[in-house]
Design an enzyme around this catalytic site. Structure first.
Site, PDB file in Angstrom:
ATOM      1  CB  SER A  78      14.631  34.006 -65.715  1.00 36.84           C
ATOM      2  OG  SER A  78      13.560  33.814 -64.809  1.00 36.84           O
ATOM      3  CB  CYS A 129      11.223  38.236 -66.671  1.00 36.64           C
ATOM      4  SG  CYS A 129      12.407  37.806 -65.407  1.00 36.64           S
ATOM      5  N   GLY A 185      17.304  36.023 -60.221  1.00 40.08           N
ATOM      6  CA  GLY A 185      17.231  36.758 -58.951  1.00 40.08           C
ATOM      7  C   GLY A 185      18.564  37.019 -58.266  1.00 40.08           C
ATOM      8  CG  HIS A 231       8.853  31.811 -61.885  1.00 38.22           C
ATOM      9  ND1 HIS A 231       9.521  32.740 -62.637  1.00 38.22           N
ATOM     10  CD2 HIS A 231       9.309  30.603 -62.293  1.00 38.22           C
ATOM     11  CE1 HIS A 231      10.363  32.117 -63.457  1.00 38.22           C
ATOM     12  NE2 HIS A 231      10.245  30.820 -63.263  1.00 38.22           N
ATOM     13  CB  THR A 271      14.395  39.467 -62.212  1.00 39.23           C
ATOM     14  OG1 THR A 271      13.447  38.925 -61.296  1.00 39.23           O
ATOM     15  CG2 THR A 271      15.742  39.544 -61.546  1.00 39.23           C
ATOM     16  CB  CYS A 331       8.458  37.070 -59.302  1.00 44.53           C
ATOM     17  SG  CYS A 331       9.263  35.640 -60.063  1.00 44.53           S
TER      18      CYS A 331
HETATM   19  N1  DGL Z   1      10.462  35.334 -63.522  1.00 43.38           N
HETATM   20  C1  DGL Z   1      11.294  36.257 -62.926  1.00 43.38           C
HETATM   21  C2  DGL Z   1      10.572  37.554 -62.539  1.00 43.38           C
HETATM   22  O1  DGL Z   1       9.487  37.823 -62.987  1.00 43.38           O
HETATM   23  C3  DGL Z   1      12.350  35.878 -61.964  1.00 43.38           C
HETATM   24  C4  DGL Z   1      12.698  34.484 -61.579  1.00 43.38           C
HETATM   25  C5  DGL Z   1      14.201  34.292 -61.472  1.00 43.38           C
HETATM   26  O2  DGL Z   1      14.796  34.006 -62.510  1.00 43.38           O
HETATM   27  O3  DGL Z   1      14.775  34.491 -60.383  1.00 43.38           O
HETATM   28  O4  DGL Z   1      11.085  38.339 -61.792  1.00 43.38           O
END
Ligand code: DGL
Length: 260
Positions: free
Chosen positions: A11, A74, A43, A191, A76, A189
Protein backbone atom coordinates in the site's frame (compact mmCIF):
# COMPACT_ATOMS: atom_id res chain seq x y z
CA UNK A 1 17.00 -17.28 -18.87
CA UNK A 2 14.49 -14.63 -18.01
CA UNK A 3 14.51 -10.86 -17.96
CA UNK A 4 11.05 -10.71 -16.44
CA UNK A 5 11.02 -8.77 -13.17
CA UNK A 6 9.73 -9.70 -9.74
CA UNK A 7 6.84 -7.46 -8.80
CA UNK A 8 6.47 -6.37 -5.20
CA UNK A 9 3.23 -4.79 -4.11
CA UNK A 10 2.36 -2.77 -1.03
CA UNK A 11 0.00 0.00 0.00
CA UNK A 12 2.96 2.31 0.49
CA UNK A 13 6.66 2.17 1.25
CA UNK A 14 6.37 -0.66 3.80
CA UNK A 15 7.23 -3.38 1.28
CA UNK A 16 10.71 -1.90 1.03
CA UNK A 17 11.48 -3.80 4.24
CA UNK A 18 10.93 -6.97 2.22
CA UNK A 19 12.56 -5.69 -0.96
CA UNK A 20 15.85 -5.21 0.88
CA UNK A 21 15.82 -8.86 1.98
CA UNK A 22 14.75 -10.03 -1.47
CA UNK A 23 17.66 -8.19 -3.05
CA UNK A 24 20.12 -10.01 -0.80
CA UNK A 25 18.70 -13.40 -1.73
CA UNK A 26 18.08 -12.67 -5.41
CA UNK A 27 20.78 -10.24 -6.48
CA UNK A 28 20.45 -11.13 -10.16
CA UNK A 29 16.75 -10.26 -10.31
CA UNK A 30 15.13 -7.08 -11.49
CA UNK A 31 12.41 -5.68 -9.23
CA UNK A 32 9.39 -3.52 -9.87
CA UNK A 33 8.10 -2.05 -6.64
CA UNK A 34 4.48 -0.90 -6.69
CA UNK A 35 3.06 1.34 -3.99
CA UNK A 36 -0.68 1.89 -4.09
CA UNK A 37 -0.22 5.26 -2.45
CA UNK A 38 -3.41 6.58 -4.05
CA UNK A 39 -5.30 4.28 -1.67
CA UNK A 40 -2.99 4.48 1.37
CA UNK A 41 -3.68 3.57 4.13
CA UNK A 42 -5.26 0.18 3.43
CA UNK A 43 -5.90 -0.34 7.15
CA UNK A 44 -9.20 1.55 7.19
CA UNK A 45 -10.76 0.25 3.93
CA UNK A 46 -13.94 -1.81 3.74
CA UNK A 47 -13.05 -5.31 2.57
CA UNK A 48 -15.10 -5.68 -0.67
CA UNK A 49 -13.97 -2.35 -2.12
CA UNK A 50 -10.32 -2.93 -1.29
CA UNK A 51 -10.39 -6.43 -2.69
CA UNK A 52 -11.87 -5.24 -5.98
CA UNK A 53 -9.36 -2.44 -6.21
CA UNK A 54 -6.36 -4.74 -5.78
CA UNK A 55 -7.68 -7.31 -8.27
CA UNK A 56 -8.23 -4.56 -10.86
CA UNK A 57 -4.80 -3.10 -10.26
CA UNK A 58 -3.17 -6.49 -10.75
CA UNK A 59 -4.95 -7.03 -14.07
CA UNK A 60 -3.16 -3.93 -15.26
CA UNK A 61 0.19 -4.58 -13.53
CA UNK A 62 0.56 -8.13 -14.85
CA UNK A 63 -0.17 -6.92 -18.35
CA UNK A 64 2.21 -3.99 -18.09
CA UNK A 65 5.24 -5.58 -16.43
CA UNK A 66 4.81 -9.28 -17.22
CA UNK A 67 6.49 -10.30 -13.96
CA UNK A 68 7.87 -13.75 -13.40
CA UNK A 69 6.46 -13.70 -9.88
CA UNK A 70 4.48 -11.28 -7.72
CA UNK A 71 5.03 -10.77 -4.02
CA UNK A 72 2.37 -9.20 -1.82
CA UNK A 73 4.16 -8.64 1.49
CA UNK A 74 1.49 -6.21 2.67
CA UNK A 75 -0.44 -8.08 5.38
CA UNK A 76 -3.54 -5.96 4.99
CA UNK A 77 -3.71 -6.76 1.28
CA UNK A 78 -2.51 -10.33 1.41
CA UNK A 79 -4.87 -11.55 4.14
CA UNK A 80 -7.72 -10.14 2.06
CA UNK A 81 -6.92 -11.05 -1.53
CA UNK A 82 -4.41 -13.87 -1.72
CA UNK A 83 -6.98 -16.59 -2.41
CA UNK A 84 -9.04 -14.50 -4.80
CA UNK A 85 -6.01 -13.25 -6.70
CA UNK A 86 -4.65 -16.76 -7.24
CA UNK A 87 -8.05 -17.77 -8.55
CA UNK A 88 -8.33 -14.77 -10.81
CA UNK A 89 -4.83 -15.16 -12.32
CA UNK A 90 -4.17 -18.89 -12.38
CA UNK A 91 -0.76 -19.72 -13.72
CA UNK A 92 0.87 -16.63 -12.25
CA UNK A 93 2.78 -17.35 -9.03
CA UNK A 94 1.99 -15.15 -6.03
CA UNK A 95 3.81 -15.02 -2.73
CA UNK A 96 1.62 -13.69 0.02
CA UNK A 97 2.18 -13.15 3.69
CA UNK A 98 0.26 -13.86 6.85
CA UNK A 99 0.90 -12.55 10.36
CA UNK A 100 3.71 -14.67 11.85
CA UNK A 101 1.47 -16.20 14.51
CA UNK A 102 2.75 -19.75 14.10
CA UNK A 103 6.44 -18.94 14.71
CA UNK A 104 5.44 -16.71 17.62
CA UNK A 105 3.41 -19.51 19.22
CA UNK A 106 6.35 -21.88 18.80
CA UNK A 107 8.81 -19.46 20.35
CA UNK A 108 6.97 -17.87 23.25
CA UNK A 109 7.93 -18.93 26.73
CA UNK A 110 5.39 -16.93 28.67
CA UNK A 111 2.51 -17.95 26.37
CA UNK A 112 1.58 -14.28 25.91
CA UNK A 113 1.97 -13.06 22.35
CA UNK A 114 0.81 -9.85 20.70
CA UNK A 115 0.18 -9.18 17.03
CA UNK A 116 0.69 -5.58 16.00
CA UNK A 117 -1.05 -4.85 12.70
CA UNK A 118 -3.38 -2.48 10.92
CA UNK A 119 -7.06 -2.38 11.96
CA UNK A 120 -7.82 -4.19 8.68
CA UNK A 121 -5.52 -7.15 9.38
CA UNK A 122 -6.77 -7.42 12.96
CA UNK A 123 -10.36 -7.83 11.88
CA UNK A 124 -9.71 -10.35 9.08
CA UNK A 125 -11.19 -13.82 9.52
CA UNK A 126 -7.89 -15.07 8.05
CA UNK A 127 -5.98 -13.73 11.07
CA UNK A 128 -8.48 -15.18 13.53
CA UNK A 129 -8.23 -18.57 11.83
CA UNK A 130 -4.44 -18.51 12.17
CA UNK A 131 -4.80 -18.10 15.91
CA UNK A 132 -7.26 -20.97 16.19
CA UNK A 133 -5.04 -23.15 14.03
CA UNK A 134 -1.61 -22.43 15.48
CA UNK A 135 -1.86 -20.61 18.77
CA UNK A 136 -4.77 -22.11 20.63
CA UNK A 137 -2.56 -22.71 23.67
CA UNK A 138 -1.37 -19.11 23.82
CA UNK A 139 -3.01 -15.91 24.80
CA UNK A 140 -2.84 -13.82 21.64
CA UNK A 141 -3.66 -10.16 21.80
CA UNK A 142 -4.50 -8.47 18.49
CA UNK A 143 -3.55 -4.81 18.42
CA UNK A 144 -4.74 -2.69 15.50
CA UNK A 145 -2.84 0.55 15.15
CA UNK A 146 -4.38 3.48 13.30
CA UNK A 147 -1.22 5.54 13.30
CA UNK A 148 1.95 3.49 12.94
CA UNK A 149 1.92 2.91 9.16
CA UNK A 150 1.52 6.61 8.44
CA UNK A 151 4.16 7.39 11.05
CA UNK A 152 6.59 5.06 9.29
CA UNK A 153 5.86 6.75 5.96
CA UNK A 154 6.74 10.15 7.41
CA UNK A 155 9.73 8.83 9.29
CA UNK A 156 11.28 7.33 6.16
CA UNK A 157 10.81 10.53 4.19
CA UNK A 158 11.56 13.14 6.82
CA UNK A 159 13.55 11.30 9.45
CA UNK A 160 11.22 12.42 12.20
CA UNK A 161 9.04 10.34 14.48
CA UNK A 162 7.14 11.28 17.61
CA UNK A 163 8.30 8.68 20.14
CA UNK A 164 5.42 9.47 22.45
CA UNK A 165 2.96 8.36 19.76
CA UNK A 166 4.97 5.18 19.11
CA UNK A 167 4.87 4.43 22.84
CA UNK A 168 1.09 4.92 22.95
CA UNK A 169 0.45 2.78 19.88
CA UNK A 170 2.49 -0.18 21.09
CA UNK A 171 1.38 0.02 24.74
CA UNK A 172 -1.63 -2.34 24.33
CA UNK A 173 0.79 -5.08 23.14
CA UNK A 174 2.25 -5.37 26.62
CA UNK A 175 0.19 -7.64 28.82
CA UNK A 176 0.87 -8.84 32.35
CA UNK A 177 -1.13 -11.79 33.56
CA UNK A 178 -0.64 -14.09 36.57
CA UNK A 179 2.98 -13.05 36.94
CA UNK A 180 3.72 -13.60 33.25
CA UNK A 181 4.43 -11.00 30.60
CA UNK A 182 4.16 -10.73 26.83
CA UNK A 183 7.48 -11.88 25.40
CA UNK A 184 6.82 -11.70 21.64
CA UNK A 185 5.34 -9.01 19.44
CA UNK A 186 4.64 -9.97 15.83
CA UNK A 187 5.16 -7.11 13.41
CA UNK A 188 2.27 -7.88 11.07
CA UNK A 189 2.57 -4.85 8.84
CA UNK A 190 5.42 -4.23 6.43
CA UNK A 191 5.80 -0.65 7.61
CA UNK A 192 6.54 -1.45 11.22
CA UNK A 193 10.09 -2.82 10.98
CA UNK A 194 11.17 0.69 9.96
CA UNK A 195 10.14 1.82 13.45
CA UNK A 196 11.35 -1.17 15.41
CA UNK A 197 14.25 0.66 17.05
CA UNK A 198 11.85 3.29 18.35
CA UNK A 199 9.55 0.52 19.53
CA UNK A 200 12.42 -1.13 21.39
CA UNK A 201 13.29 2.16 22.97
CA UNK A 202 9.77 2.98 24.13
CA UNK A 203 8.65 -0.54 25.08
CA UNK A 204 7.82 -1.05 28.78
CA UNK A 205 10.00 -4.18 28.80
CA UNK A 206 12.15 -6.07 26.29
CA UNK A 207 10.40 -8.52 23.94
CA UNK A 208 11.27 -10.31 20.69
CA UNK A 209 9.91 -8.47 17.66
CA UNK A 210 9.16 -10.87 14.83
CA UNK A 211 9.69 -9.44 11.35
CA UNK A 212 8.74 -11.90 8.57
CA UNK A 213 10.59 -10.04 5.79
CA UNK A 214 13.35 -12.58 5.32
CA UNK A 215 10.92 -15.51 5.37
CA UNK A 216 8.83 -13.87 2.64
CA UNK A 217 11.94 -13.30 0.51
CA UNK A 218 12.98 -16.94 1.01
CA UNK A 219 9.58 -18.13 -0.10
CA UNK A 220 9.88 -16.01 -3.26
CA UNK A 221 13.33 -17.43 -3.96
CA UNK A 222 12.04 -20.98 -3.56
CA UNK A 223 9.37 -20.37 -6.20
CA UNK A 224 11.89 -19.22 -8.78
CA UNK A 225 12.80 -22.82 -9.06
CA UNK A 226 16.39 -22.33 -10.10
CA UNK A 227 15.55 -20.24 -13.16
CA UNK A 228 18.36 -17.95 -14.24
CA UNK A 229 18.07 -14.24 -14.87
CA UNK A 230 19.83 -12.30 -17.58
CA UNK A 231 21.44 -9.56 -15.54
CA UNK A 232 19.03 -6.72 -15.83
CA UNK A 233 19.94 -3.96 -18.18
CA UNK A 234 16.91 -2.00 -17.17
CA UNK A 235 16.85 -0.40 -13.73
CA UNK A 236 14.64 -1.47 -10.84
CA UNK A 237 11.50 0.62 -10.85
CA UNK A 238 9.17 2.16 -8.30
CA UNK A 239 5.61 2.80 -9.42
CA UNK A 240 3.22 4.99 -7.44
CA UNK A 241 -0.45 4.62 -8.28
CA UNK A 242 -1.07 8.29 -7.50
CA UNK A 243 1.41 9.15 -10.24
CA UNK A 244 2.67 11.84 -7.88
CA UNK A 245 5.83 10.96 -6.03
CA UNK A 246 7.13 14.12 -4.38
CA UNK A 247 10.78 15.04 -3.92
CA UNK A 248 11.17 13.26 -0.56
CA UNK A 249 9.60 10.12 -1.98
CA UNK A 250 11.82 10.11 -5.05
CA UNK A 251 14.87 10.63 -2.88
CA UNK A 252 13.83 7.73 -0.66
CA UNK A 253 13.31 5.47 -3.66
CA UNK A 254 16.66 6.42 -5.11
CA UNK A 255 18.20 5.49 -1.78
CA UNK A 256 16.75 2.02 -2.34
CA UNK A 257 18.11 1.95 -5.90
CA UNK A 258 14.70 2.39 -7.49
CA UNK A 259 13.95 4.67 -10.41
CA UNK A 260 10.62 6.46 -10.18
N1 DGL B 1 1.80 -2.17 4.69
C1 DGL B 1 0.57 -2.63 5.10
C2 DGL B 1 0.63 -3.99 5.80
O1 DGL B 1 1.61 -4.69 5.72
C3 DGL B 1 -0.47 -1.74 5.66
C4 DGL B 1 -0.35 -0.26 5.79
C5 DGL B 1 -1.65 0.43 5.43
O2 DGL B 1 -1.82 0.70 4.24
O3 DGL B 1 -2.51 0.65 6.31
O4 DGL B 1 -0.30 -4.40 6.43
Amino acid sequence: MTDRPILMFDSGIGGLTVLREARVLMPDRRFVYVADDAAFPYGGWEEPALKQRILDLFADLLERFKPELSVIPCNTASTLVIEAIRERFPGHPFVGTVPAIKPAAERTRSGLVSVLATPGTVKRQYTRDLITQWASKCHVRLVGSHKLAALAETYMREGFVDEQVVAEEIAPCFVEQDGRRTDIVVLACTHYPFLVNRMRKTAPWPVDWIDPAEAIARRALSLLDGSQATRAVEPDLAVFTSGKADFATRRLMQGFGLTV
